[in-house]
Write an enzyme that holds these catalytic residues in place. Structure first.
Site, PDB file in Angstrom:
ATOM      1  N   GLY A  46       0.862  -1.334   0.035  1.00 24.25           N
ATOM      2  CA  GLY A  46       0.081  -0.023  -0.081  1.00 24.25           C
ATOM      3  C   GLY A  46       0.792   1.284  -0.288  1.00 24.25           C
ATOM      4  N   GLU A 100       3.950   4.145   6.483  1.00 28.79           N
ATOM      5  CA  GLU A 100       2.844   3.318   6.038  1.00 28.79           C
ATOM      6  C   GLU A 100       1.750   4.059   5.333  1.00 28.79           C
ATOM      7  OE1 GLU A 100       1.334   0.514   6.159  1.00 28.79           O
ATOM      8  OE2 GLU A 100       1.113  -0.559   8.009  1.00 28.79           O
ATOM      9  N   ASP A 101       0.845   3.378   4.497  1.00 31.58           N
ATOM     10  CA  ASP A 101      -0.280   3.753   4.004  1.00 31.58           C
ATOM     11  C   ASP A 101      -1.412   4.385   5.017  1.00 31.58           C
ATOM     12  OD1 ASP A 101      -0.733   1.361   4.650  1.00 31.58           O
ATOM     13  OD2 ASP A 101      -1.723   0.934   2.639  1.00 31.58           O
ATOM     14  N   ASP A 104      -4.572   1.647  11.374  1.00 30.67           N
ATOM     15  CA  ASP A 104      -5.948   1.465  11.566  1.00 30.67           C
ATOM     16  C   ASP A 104      -5.770   0.970  13.254  1.00 30.67           C
ATOM     17  OD1 ASP A 104      -8.380   0.331  11.882  1.00 30.67           O
ATOM     18  OD2 ASP A 104      -8.436  -1.126  10.199  1.00 30.67           O
ATOM     19  N   LYS A 132      -6.668   6.128  11.571  1.00 34.31           N
ATOM     20  CA  LYS A 132      -7.670   6.177  11.976  1.00 34.31           C
ATOM     21  C   LYS A 132      -7.896   6.207  13.777  1.00 34.31           C
ATOM     22  CE  LYS A 132      -9.519   3.173   8.185  1.00 34.31           C
ATOM     23  NZ  LYS A 132      -9.932   1.691   8.088  1.00 34.31           N
ATOM     24  N   ASP A 160      -5.798  -0.927  -1.301  1.00 37.25           N
ATOM     25  CA  ASP A 160      -6.705  -1.874  -2.224  1.00 37.25           C
ATOM     26  C   ASP A 160      -7.923  -2.403  -1.455  1.00 37.25           C
ATOM     27  OD1 ASP A 160      -4.973  -3.515  -0.544  1.00 37.25           O
ATOM     28  OD2 ASP A 160      -5.691  -5.334  -1.488  1.00 37.25           O
TER      29      ASP A 160
HETATM   30  P1  5GP Z   1      -3.871  -2.305  11.491  1.00 34.40           P
HETATM   31  O1  5GP Z   1      -2.765  -3.187  11.773  1.00 34.40           O
HETATM   32  O2  5GP Z   1      -3.163  -0.864  11.672  1.00 34.40           O
HETATM   33  O3  5GP Z   1      -5.099  -2.558  11.895  1.00 34.40           O
HETATM   34  O4  5GP Z   1      -3.809  -1.988  10.064  1.00 34.40           O
HETATM   35  C1  5GP Z   1      -2.952  -1.844   9.067  1.00 34.40           C
HETATM   36  C2  5GP Z   1      -3.001  -2.179   7.861  1.00 34.40           C
HETATM   37  O5  5GP Z   1      -4.219  -2.547   7.064  1.00 34.40           O
HETATM   38  C3  5GP Z   1      -2.758  -1.145   6.641  1.00 34.40           C
HETATM   39  O6  5GP Z   1      -1.427  -1.204   6.338  1.00 34.40           O
HETATM   40  C4  5GP Z   1      -3.299  -1.554   5.500  1.00 34.40           C
HETATM   41  O7  5GP Z   1      -2.854  -2.338   4.576  1.00 34.40           O
HETATM   42  C5  5GP Z   1      -4.676  -2.232   6.142  1.00 34.40           C
HETATM   43  N1  5GP Z   1      -5.890  -1.251   6.260  1.00 34.40           N
HETATM   44  C6  5GP Z   1      -6.282  -0.666   7.472  1.00 34.40           C
HETATM   45  N2  5GP Z   1      -7.337   0.160   7.068  1.00 34.40           N
HETATM   46  C7  5GP Z   1      -7.450   0.141   5.643  1.00 34.40           C
HETATM   47  C8  5GP Z   1      -8.546   0.702   4.769  1.00 34.40           C
HETATM   48  O8  5GP Z   1      -9.437   1.506   5.288  1.00 34.40           O
HETATM   49  N3  5GP Z   1      -8.463   0.351   3.622  1.00 34.40           N
HETATM   50  C9  5GP Z   1      -7.548  -0.297   3.108  1.00 34.40           C
HETATM   51  N4  5GP Z   1      -7.394  -0.329   1.812  1.00 34.40           N
HETATM   52  N5  5GP Z   1      -6.253  -1.035   3.961  1.00 34.40           N
HETATM   53  C10 5GP Z   1      -6.595  -0.684   5.111  1.00 34.40           C
HETATM   54 MG    MG Z   2      -0.569  -2.237   4.796  1.00 37.80          MG
END
Ligand code: 5GP
Ligand code: MG
Length: 177
Positions: A46, A100-101, A104, A132, A160
């Site tokens: 991403g 990071e993109d 979350d 977020k 994606d």
């Molecule tokens: P975390 O581990 O912080 O919950 O999630 C991080 C990863 O989940 C990000 O690097 C991304 O790849 C994916 N991700 C989290 N939220 C989104 C979203 O709203 N859209 C997309 N496409 N990917 C997300």
């Molecule tokens: Mg990611």
């Protein structure tokens, strides 16, 4: 509106708004880290678009080495973070910037931080294009944020939905779940 797989998405952040946010983050990083010769570690897949724009907006020549950690399937996190491409040995003694993109829950970056610490970097900063805050359940500090967004699923600008939707130059949010 765009359609990706079975879902409709509406425009959330335009190319111009993205550019403005990238420019601001780049100037913060240039100001703080320009003299540290940082090693940027963007997270595949991403972050490739953000890293590409960020590199061109920094006021120094950025060294980078992509890593790959994945946890998402469809529209939600599996909670299990898989190491696909680990941090390189040359992180040792360097100031490393995780790029990071989107952050979350924070589970992915927390796992990455514990992997990265084993390489004994001189310092670590975290830059994410999107954040977020309502989903974030960890307590590490995020140093650079392009924009904080509500807890909705987004695509575009590298992000994606099951491998589709990454190449849009704007960012879209799901309009029905
Ligand atoms: P975390 O581990 O912080 O919950 O999630 C991080 C990863 O989940 C990000 O690097 C991304 O790849 C994916 N991700 C989290 N939220 C989104 C979203 O709203 N859209 C997309 N496409 N990917 C997300
Ligand atoms: Mg990611």
């Amino acid at each position: 509106m765009i359609t990706v797989h079975d879902k409709q998405f509406r425009l959330y952040m335009t190319e111009q708004e993205i550019r403005d946010a990238v420019t601001r983050v780049a100037s913060e990083i240039s100001r703080d880290l320009g003299d540290k010769k940082p090693l940027f570690c963007p997270v595949l897949t991403g972050s490739y678009m953000f890293m590409s724009d960020l590199a061109r907006a920094l006021d120094f020549d950025a060294e980078m080495c992509f890593v790959k950690y994945s946890s998402y399937s469809g529209m939600s996190s599996t909670g299990v973070v898989k190491t696909v491409i680990p941090f390189p040995d040359k992180c040792r003694g360097r100031h490393v910037v995780i790029v990071e993109d989107i952050i979350d829950s924070g589970v992915t970056v927390e796992t990455m931080l514990s992997e990265l610490r084993k390489k004994e970097p001189a310092g670590v900063s975290i830059a994410t294009f999107l954040f977020k805050p309502d989903a974030f359940v960890k307590d590490f500090k995020i140093d650079y944020v392009g924009r904080s967004i509500p807890n909705d699923f987004i695509v575009g600008y590298g992000l994606d939905y099951d491998d589709k939707g990454r190449s849009y130059k704007d960012i879209y949010v799901v309009s029905e779940v």
